[in-house]
Design a protein around this motif. Sequence first.
Motif, PDB file in Angstrom:
ATOM      1  N   GLY A  55       0.809  -1.214   0.000  1.00 39.18           N
ATOM      2  CA  GLY A  55       0.000   0.000   0.000  1.00 39.18           C
ATOM      3  C   GLY A  55       0.840   1.261   0.000  1.00 39.18           C
ATOM      4  N   MET A  56       0.939   1.931  -1.163  1.00 43.79           N
ATOM      5  CA  MET A  56       1.740   3.159  -1.278  1.00 43.79           C
ATOM      6  C   MET A  56       1.030   4.148  -2.186  1.00 43.79           C
ATOM      7  N   PRO A  57       1.317   5.456  -2.014  1.00 42.53           N
ATOM      8  CA  PRO A  57       0.735   6.472  -2.911  1.00 42.53           C
ATOM      9  C   PRO A  57       1.437   6.475  -4.273  1.00 42.53           C
ATOM     10  N   ARG A  58       0.857   7.216  -5.195  1.00 36.94           N
ATOM     11  CA  ARG A  58       1.354   7.402  -6.562  1.00 36.94           C
ATOM     12  C   ARG A  58       1.349   6.087  -7.344  1.00 36.94           C
ATOM     13  N   VAL A  59       2.306   5.228  -7.085  1.00 36.17           N
ATOM     14  CA  VAL A  59       2.339   3.901  -7.709  1.00 36.17           C
ATOM     15  C   VAL A  59       2.333   2.877  -6.578  1.00 36.17           C
ATOM     16  N   ASP A  60       1.284   2.052  -6.496  1.00 30.30           N
ATOM     17  CA  ASP A  60       1.202   1.099  -5.382  1.00 30.30           C
ATOM     18  C   ASP A  60       2.157  -0.072  -5.602  1.00 30.30           C
ATOM     19  N   GLY A  61       2.281  -0.904  -4.542  1.00 26.36           N
ATOM     20  CA  GLY A  61       3.254  -1.987  -4.580  1.00 26.36           C
ATOM     21  C   GLY A  61       2.988  -3.038  -5.633  1.00 26.36           C
ATOM     22  N   LEU A  62       1.713  -3.371  -5.870  1.00 26.94           N
ATOM     23  CA  LEU A  62       1.398  -4.369  -6.883  1.00 26.94           C
ATOM     24  C   LEU A  62       1.736  -3.868  -8.279  1.00 26.94           C
ATOM     25  N   THR A  63       1.438  -2.589  -8.533  1.00 24.94           N
ATOM     26  CA  THR A  63       1.776  -2.009  -9.837  1.00 24.94           C
ATOM     27  C   THR A  63       3.277  -1.969 -10.034  1.00 24.94           C
TER      28      THR A  63
END
Length: 219
Positions: A55-63
């Motif tokens: 779970g992260m802003p801008r570009v999440d971990g899965l992306t």
Amino acid sequence: MSITVLVVEDDEDVRETTRLVLERQGFTVRTAADGAEGYELALELQPDVAVVDIGMPRVDGLTLTRMLAGSGTCPVPLLTARDLPEDQVIGFEAGAFDFVTKPFDSRVLAARLRSLVRRTAPPAGPESLGPLEIDRAARRVTRQGEALTLSPTEYDLLMLFLENRGIVLSRATILREVWGDSSWSDEHIVDVNIQRLRRRVGPGVITTVRGAGYRADAA
């Protein structure tokens, strides 16, 4: 062999704690605060492995994992507070190699990262472990020029010690990394197989650390 780890985590406390514990375990560590920064840094650094928070802003971990897997940059274990089966399925489908659940033990994390790099790294030239010379590409182990015959389990054990030189490995860690399970009630299987490996490779390779486990000396 020095291993470079990129830690991509938006929580500053978790990011810095992860950096510190990995550096204490002998890794070279760089960090990024979000997926976009992490992707740019990964392309620049070409790290051996990237530990990515989901779970992260801008570009999440899965992306980010999909992007790194698609570009072949480096393997990714996902860092998560959840370990539900459906979360793992989504992560593996995105290209993740492993999951690390918060909170984590620094020694276990280090062992898992070394194991991941060992499984995914291209074959290298001969390496030394005490009196042994190991050629991974040929799966050949020699001592003073004499080739040693190892069983698949003995070879996997030796590779685990090679990647964790100077670090004490508990029996539970060895069970998980070599046999894929650390929940067995009888850890005697580790002692038996290490004694067999010692007979194969000779003295000066694996040391027993009383009450803690086993260590291959870094020299």
